[in-house]
Design an enzyme around this catalytic site. Sequence first.
Site, PDB file in Angstrom:
ATOM      1  N   GLU A 417       0.965  -1.378   0.284  1.00  0.00           N
ATOM      2  CA  GLU A 417      -0.079   0.164   0.051  1.00  0.00           C
ATOM      3  C   GLU A 417       1.043   1.152  -0.122  1.00  0.00           C
ATOM      4  O   GLU A 417       0.624   2.244   0.737  1.00  0.00           O
ATOM      5  CB  GLU A 417      -0.770   0.137   1.162  1.00  0.00           C
ATOM      6  CG  GLU A 417      -2.083  -1.324   1.172  1.00  0.00           C
ATOM      7  CD  GLU A 417      -2.826  -0.917   2.347  1.00  0.00           C
ATOM      8  OE1 GLU A 417      -2.995  -0.358   3.096  1.00  0.00           O
ATOM      9  OE2 GLU A 417      -3.928  -1.706   2.271  1.00  0.00           O
ATOM     10  N   GLU A 499      -4.901  -9.115   1.047  1.00  0.00           N
ATOM     11  CA  GLU A 499      -5.643  -8.805   2.227  1.00  0.00           C
ATOM     12  C   GLU A 499      -7.082  -8.870   2.147  1.00  0.00           C
ATOM     13  O   GLU A 499      -7.569  -8.397   0.798  1.00  0.00           O
ATOM     14  CB  GLU A 499      -5.294  -7.267   2.892  1.00  0.00           C
ATOM     15  CG  GLU A 499      -3.980  -7.384   3.497  1.00  0.00           C
ATOM     16  CD  GLU A 499      -3.531  -5.745   4.118  1.00  0.00           C
ATOM     17  OE1 GLU A 499      -4.403  -5.298   4.335  1.00  0.00           O
ATOM     18  OE2 GLU A 499      -2.483  -5.432   3.921  1.00  0.00           O
TER      19      GLU A 499
END
Length: 792
Positions: A417, A499
């Site tokens: 991220e 995720e």
Amino acid sequence: MLKKYYNLVFILIIILLPIFGKAQNEIRMRKDFDFDWKFKLFDSKDASAPDFNDSQWEEVQLPHDWSIKLSLNKNLSGSMGFLPGGIGWYRKTFDVPSDYKNKTVKIQFDGVYHQCDVFINGKHLGFHPYGYIGFEYNLSPYLNFGGKNTLSVRVDHSNSPSSRWYSGSGIYRHAWLTVTNQIQVSTWGINITTPRISGESADVKMEVSIENNSTDTKDITIENRILKANGEQVSFNKSSSVISRSGALKIDQLLTVPKPELWSIDSPNLYRLVTTIKLGNKVIDNCTTTFGIRFTKFDPDKGFFLNGKNIKLKGMCLHQDAGVLGTAIPDRSFERKLQILKEYGCNAIRCSHNPPAPEFLDLCDRLGFVVIDESFDKWEDGYYKKYFDEWWKKDLNAMLMRDKNHPSIIMWSIGNEVREQNDTTGHGKAVAKMLLDDVHKTEPTRPVTVVIAPGDVKKRPYNKSGFTEVPDIVGYNYQEPWLLEDKNHYPNRIMFVAEAFPYYTGRNNSLRDYKPLNPWYIVAANDFIFGQFIWAGVDYLGESSGWPSSGWPTSPFDICMFEKSRAAFHRAMWNPKPMVSIAVADQSLDIDPGKDHWSWPHLISHWNFPQYSGHVIEVQTITNCDSVELRINNASMGKRSTSDYSNNTIVWHVPYKAGKIEAMGFNKGTEVAKFELNTSGKPAKILLSADRMGLHADGQDLSHITISLIDNNGIPVPDADKLLTVEISGNGKFLGIDNGDLRRKETFSGNKLNTYFGKALAIIQSLRNPGEIIVKVTAEDLPPSTLKLTSQ
């Protein structure tokens, strides 16, 4: 039987210790350097001086995390679990024999968090900022041979919180002192690859990096032999070379292993490479490297293959803390966690978001997990922004060199991220390519991934800028519906869910036909998505949703590794064995809700609800069977088909009656699974159950003792929590007590804690001398309970 086994092992050690000890002293010694440290939480420019007075400092043992023992403070950051950082000093004084003068002595730290300075006898050896990877220094030029030496380490975590989760503070991993001859195999200097594998034989290529710290040029012989797990030699080769004074040398050898036993998830077969360096007939270095023989493939349409077998990754993202232990985690704690996850059905681990301890990877090799080894969370952002330009290559290469021989690792991750994913100037893409090119050059046998945050899922700038065209594999966080869309636009992209929400997707393509489906169904239904990693697999400290919760509470397992009722879904999906479970939905339960999207309905697996007597309540049976019959006190509530419900969860609304509730799972009309809950009486006893009764007397081993409140019939009592007190006597020490509830308000230290839904966990560590360990637990008006452990 167990005691007789330990006695035999102890006798063998006593017999063989002089032989092995002498050989190690003459050739290569790797000494556990975890004991006899002094620590103080303060700062002083004089603390590195050899004659500094540390007599009043605390005596500590590594691994050590100072933050976990401090007081919680709601005015601190929830990212760090409301625990402080600070600046601390470590000192260790030790003897160095005079016969080490012509040897090379190094200190290796597996992990120090963070920004640490290391000194030997007042001499500054270096500064290391990154807290998640190991490093070493050569002590030899500064040692007092035949006398006392002082190693000092300053750890600066005054910028806490410096990670987005609980990082701990201090020398939180093992430390090692290595003593070798001056000509030696370099640290992380063995590189093993398997360029050709068949059923008949496998080629094993090794590159051996050797260093010469002497002032003489030498003719040396390098021998490599491969051993099976049982010690049988299966291959051997040797070569000769000249190594120049104060120089380095790299030797390539190719060995062949007949009929190789491949490493896999189900059969994690391991080999050992024994590397020997000789001067004439004299052995001057000898080291062993564990490795596995296996081959992998990632296909954009069919997913992941291990040894030619298509495998769906059933993964979990894990942070490294372990509740009351913080980040100072003995090896046995790692082992217990992985053994529980293996039994649950998990086959893959994503190390989030940093390289793990080396021992964690050793265990993944041995137990049969595939691993994504992740170097960084962020690049030019957060605390690492200060160090990125100078240190990214050093830290990344340290991970690659340290971890390259682990068969469990199937992929390198260079970021999670990262802010650069949304850059449209080309800079973010250039940074990603810079890191990827370095990995491909340094360790080219595994693909590289970058993990993408959801961000603006409609615009997805990372696709338009070309950022996602850089990595070999793209990991997506919480974007299952958009993987299907990206597959149409980028058919050759290899992708997975890095995720995943543990319960519902949280988002759907169309609200008109919305069904609250678990994300696993999308992964299971699409071959091109080769796996999923739940966020998170285990509750962890930090990233709190708000005081008093000190962590992330929405995982299938709590910080004690107690399996939650909600975890039954993935157990059902990830295991072929028929199963059924029962959970009662009750929003009045005192459960830490955590953050939106990651949260679950309040479910609990017990049948103690006197407040609802005569009322209709919701009961869920989670199953992988075709149908389930529910009975209350032997009266059938009916039989229902699983296919009529979403999420493999049959929802019942039944009148509550104390007694027994049973669920029977059926496949094709035959009962194949059963689960029952019973109403308990009042707490009458304390039940102690240890995961191991015998410990190694090495000062590191652990016994995890589950403490349960039970009634006179042995039924667990989940709704009458008691204050526990744990006392230890004998040859062991108390490390902590936990109960799975992250809402502690004072400290993680101390020997008193309330049970949570009738349970708690005490962690006991052995000392370095054998004997009995007596564990005594008391709870208010209940009779005390004791357990006797043996340390040998």
